[in-house]
Design a protein around this motif. Structure first.
Motif, short mmCIF file in Angstrom:
data_model
loop_
_atom_site.label_atom_id
_atom_site.label_comp_id
_atom_site.label_asym_id
_atom_site.label_seq_id
_atom_site.Cartn_x
_atom_site.Cartn_y
_atom_site.Cartn_z
N ARG A 11 0.90 -1.27 -0.13
CA ARG A 11 -0.07 -0.05 -0.14
C ARG A 11 0.76 1.22 0.10
N LEU A 12 2.02 1.12 0.64
CA LEU A 12 3.13 2.25 0.66
C LEU A 12 3.32 2.58 -0.65
N LEU A 13 3.62 1.51 -1.39
CA LEU A 13 4.33 1.55 -2.77
C LEU A 13 3.22 2.24 -3.66
N ILE A 14 1.80 1.77 -3.67
CA ILE A 14 0.97 2.25 -4.54
C ILE A 14 0.31 3.82 -4.33
N ARG A 15 1.00 4.20 -3.20
CA ARG A 15 0.57 5.61 -3.04
C ARG A 15 0.95 6.77 -4.34
N ASP A 16 2.08 6.31 -5.02
CA ASP A 16 2.49 6.96 -6.26
C ASP A 16 2.33 5.80 -7.20
N PRO A 17 1.11 5.81 -8.05
CA PRO A 17 1.02 4.39 -8.83
C PRO A 17 1.73 4.87 -10.04
N ARG A 18 2.37 6.11 -10.38
CA ARG A 18 3.05 6.00 -11.57
C ARG A 18 4.41 5.13 -11.65
N LEU A 19 4.99 5.10 -10.08
CA LEU A 19 6.24 4.43 -10.20
C LEU A 19 6.07 2.59 -10.52
N PRO A 20 4.93 1.99 -9.87
CA PRO A 20 4.85 0.76 -10.11
C PRO A 20 4.45 0.67 -11.61
N ALA A 21 3.64 1.66 -11.98
CA ALA A 21 3.01 1.42 -13.65
C ALA A 21 4.14 1.48 -14.54
N GLY A 22 5.36 2.38 -13.96
CA GLY A 22 6.56 2.46 -14.88
C GLY A 22 7.36 1.18 -14.87
N MET A 23 7.38 0.55 -13.60
CA MET A 23 8.31 -0.49 -13.39
C MET A 23 7.61 -1.47 -14.33
N ALA A 24 6.31 -1.67 -14.22
CA ALA A 24 5.48 -2.77 -14.86
C ALA A 24 5.86 -2.72 -16.58
N VAL A 25 5.72 -1.36 -17.07
CA VAL A 25 5.85 -1.03 -18.41
C VAL A 25 7.17 -1.45 -18.93
N THR A 26 8.26 -0.81 -18.35
CA THR A 26 9.56 -1.20 -18.68
C THR A 26 10.00 -2.61 -18.55
N GLY A 27 9.40 -3.17 -17.51
CA GLY A 27 10.00 -4.72 -17.25
C GLY A 27 8.96 -5.35 -18.36
N LEU A 28 8.00 -5.09 -18.77
CA LEU A 28 7.49 -6.12 -19.89
C LEU A 28 8.08 -5.76 -21.19
N VAL A 29 8.60 -4.37 -21.47
CA VAL A 29 9.24 -4.17 -22.77
C VAL A 29 10.24 -5.07 -22.74
N SER A 30 11.34 -5.05 -21.72
CA SER A 30 12.55 -5.56 -21.43
C SER A 30 12.25 -7.09 -21.95
N VAL A 31 11.25 -7.67 -21.26
CA VAL A 31 11.07 -9.03 -21.34
C VAL A 31 10.49 -9.48 -22.84
N LEU A 32 9.86 -8.77 -23.38
CA LEU A 32 9.41 -8.86 -24.77
C LEU A 32 10.64 -8.70 -25.71
N LEU A 33 11.47 -7.63 -25.68
CA LEU A 33 12.66 -7.47 -26.39
C LEU A 33 13.55 -8.59 -26.03
N THR A 34 13.80 -9.28 -24.98
CA THR A 34 14.68 -10.26 -24.77
C THR A 34 14.01 -11.62 -25.03
N ALA A 35 12.80 -11.81 -25.27
CA ALA A 35 12.17 -12.92 -25.77
C ALA A 35 12.17 -12.85 -27.28
N ALA A 36 12.50 -11.85 -27.83
CA ALA A 36 12.48 -11.71 -29.41
C ALA A 36 14.03 -12.12 -29.84
N GLY A 37 14.83 -11.88 -28.86
CA GLY A 37 16.27 -12.37 -29.08
C GLY A 37 16.47 -13.79 -29.77
N PRO A 38 16.11 -14.79 -28.89
CA PRO A 38 16.22 -16.24 -29.27
C PRO A 38 15.57 -16.43 -30.47
#
Length: 588
Positions: A11-38
């Motif tokens: 609950r302390l983390l989601i006080r500013d929802p922009r941070l967890p949202a940014g973490m999710a988006v950048t993490g998802l893009v990183s995973v997708l690009l990593t998945a495209a490599g192989p």
């Protein structure tokens, strides 16, 4: 960490929802690009095999595929860096919020909370435990999001390439999760014990440091070392037990990952031989399976840190959940200046429910009168002052200020009208002038100097290296003596100019000559004010309007000095014993 602790941190983390949202988006893009490599490398392999079979390699096409693969990996790395920065920002904001909450909480806790716990143990929760929570949060935020998304992403791609092989990979996941959960639960009690023992160790170290001179004076160094060694050994034992259990998780995850790799390699070989998959497909699948199993190892390596942080989080939230002082009632009392009439009416109080202390005590202090409170140690003298200041609340009865129950007044307003000089002096890190003006921040320099002169402190302040600008603190600062510190606290009371004074052994640390001077100053300070004077030296309170003699939490007798001596009761006995002791001291 208890599930409740995890939820509260979330609950302390989601006080500013922009941070967890940014973490999710950048993490998802990183995973997708990593998945495209192989997959891209698999396509390049197929181009090479097809070209070799046709005796002509399409180098431009292979080069384009490899450049795209390099770009994908570079983009994945950049997103991972951004995700890490966002994770660090999120963790630090949670820690800042925790520290703010703890600071606010400490101001709301009753005095009894601190009286019942070692200071070092409380400090350990505020410092070590919060820092340890921060380490765990950085691990979770920085290394949990991408591995978790990687597991999901890689599994989806593997199903797209070959669902029979993906089922093999999927079977190993529940086994890994079950093993991690079991080992994590086994490690959790050890980490709780570790931080509990760390708090006790810090409490013992704090006592050794603050009482260092006494330790030396009584030759207790060896005993102190032995106590420290015992605490240190218990911390090491608890830490070893927790870490040894947590560290078994990494090898277990590695074994399961290798088993998973072997199964994939064997089954994939059969699929290629049957013509169901190309060599490029199986190459890509094996890389995906590696990337699928690696996050389990990463997550396993975090278990020890996370469980340790959870144990610390439990301790921090225990402090935050501690019972606070009852809230102030709405202030409906007159806002005018207090005259200083104080009445204790049938007061009852116990520190512990099974140990009576004050039962049915009544006392009246008229405005401008000095009430001296005397009696043997443990009679309840200082307790009366604590009750007047509302450091503790009554179990029964009332304390009235100008006819108004003090529980109907905000604590801050009540305490602002009472000046205190205690036996235990306290100075904060700051200049002499700032310490004197502690209760009157708007005081001018002339007012500070006048208060110091009234307390007979001006003479020694001017001998300090920088006079009133000399920096001092409670641990010595400018090497002030106990008596000099007490003179500064007396000057602080002069400057505050309150309608009610509480003097608890206010001259106990000054020499005889200075005490006489301070007594004269105190007499001037008490003029027109209600004063409660707690004293063991009965000669210092002979001119009090009322002397209250306490014994076992009750008023044994009260009156003037002369009337009490004439009565021949407890006061007369205390006075004669002290008078005889003083004469014996002079005779020596």
């Amino acid at each position: 960490m208890k599930n409740g602790t995890a939820r509260r941190l979330g609950r302390l983390l989601i006080r500013d929802p922009r941070l967890p949202a940014g973490m999710a988006v950048t993490g998802l893009v990183s995973v997708l690009l990593t998945a495209a490599g192989p997959w891209l490398l698999g396509q390049a392999t197929n181009l090479v095999i097809a070209g070799a079979a046709g005796h002509r390699l399409d180098f431009p096409a292979i080069g384009r595929v490899l450049l795209v693969a390099i770009g994908a990996y570079a983009g994945a790395g950049l997103c991972a860096v951004l995700q890490g920065r966002l994770a660090n920002t999120a963790a630090q904001r949670v820690l800042m919020t925790l520290r703010d909450q703890v600071e606010t909480k400490i101001a709301r806790l009753p005095l009894g909370y601190f009286d019942s716990r070692p200071r070092g143990e409380i400090l350990s929760r505020v410092t070590n435990d919060i820092d340890n929570v921060g380490v765990a949060l950085q691990q979770v935020f920085g290394q949990f999001v991408i591995p978790l998304l990687s597991i999901i992403g890689m599994l989806a791609v593997m199903f797209a390439i070959s669902w029979p092989l993906a089922l093999i990979a999927l079977v190993t996941a529940p086994v890994s999760v079950a093993v991690a959960g079991w080992l994590g639960r086994r490690a959790r009690p050890g980490f709780r014990a570790q931080w509990r023992e760390t708090g006790r160790l810090n409490a013992q170290v704090e006592e050794m440091i603050t009482g260092h001179a006494l330790l030396k004076a009584f030759g207790r160094e060896e005993q102190a070392k032995a106590e420290f060694a015992g605490h240190n050994a218990r911390v090491a034992e608890a830490t070893f037990a927790a870490q040894s259990r947590a560290n078994t998780l990494q090898p277990a995850m590695t074994f399961l990952a290798n088993l998973h790799y072997v199964l994939i390699a064997v089954a994939g070989g059969f699929r290629v031989a049957a013509g169901a998959l190309t060599v490029g497909d199986i190459q890509a699948f094996i890389q995906y399976s590696r990337q699928y199993s690696q996050p389990f190892s990463y997550l396993a390596s975090m278990v020890g840190t996370v469980q340790s942080g959870i144990a610390s989080g439990d301790r921090v939230f225990e402090l935050l959940d501690a019972a606070e002082e009852p809230p102030d009632r709405p202030d409906r009392t007159p806002a005018g200046p207090a005259s200083g009439r104080v009445e204790f009416r049938h007061v009852r109080f116990r520190y512990r429910a099974d140990e009576p202390l004050i039962e049915d005590l009544s006392l009246l202090a008229e405005p401008g009168h000095t009430v001296a409170i005397v009696g043997p140690t443990g009679a309840g003298k200082t307790t009366l002052v604590n009750l007047l200041m509302r450091f503790y609340d009554l179990d029964g009865g009332q304390i009235l200020l100008d006819g108004t129950d003090i529980t109907a007044m905000p604590r801050a307003r009540l305490r602002a009208g009472i000046g205190m000089v205690l036996q235990d002096t306290w100075l904060f890190q700051g200049t002499v002038a700032e310490n004197i003006a502690y209760g009157a921040e708007t005081a001018t320099e002339d007012q500070v100097v006048a208060a110091a002169k009234a307390a007979h402190a001006d003479w020694f302040i001017r001998t300090l290296p920088n006079g009133y600008d000399t920096v001092v603190d409670d641990e010595g600062g400018a090497a002030l003596s106990a008596g000099e510190k007490q003179l500064l606290t007396i000057a602080r009371a002069f400057l505050a100019d309150p309608p009610i004074l509480v003097l608890d052994e206010a001259t106990s640390s000054v020499d005889t000559r200075t005490e006489a001077l301070v007594q004269q100053a105190m007499s001037r300070l008490r003029e027109g004010r209600t004063a409660f004077v707690i004293a063991h030296r009965l000669s210092t309170i002979r001119d009090a309007d009322t002397i209250v003699v306490m014994a076992h939490g009750a008023i044994a007798e009260q009156g003037t000095h002369d009337s009490l001596l004439a009565a021949g009761g407890l006061y007369a006995e205390l006075y004669r014993a002290q008078f005889a002791a003083d004469h014996e001291e002079i005779a020596r």
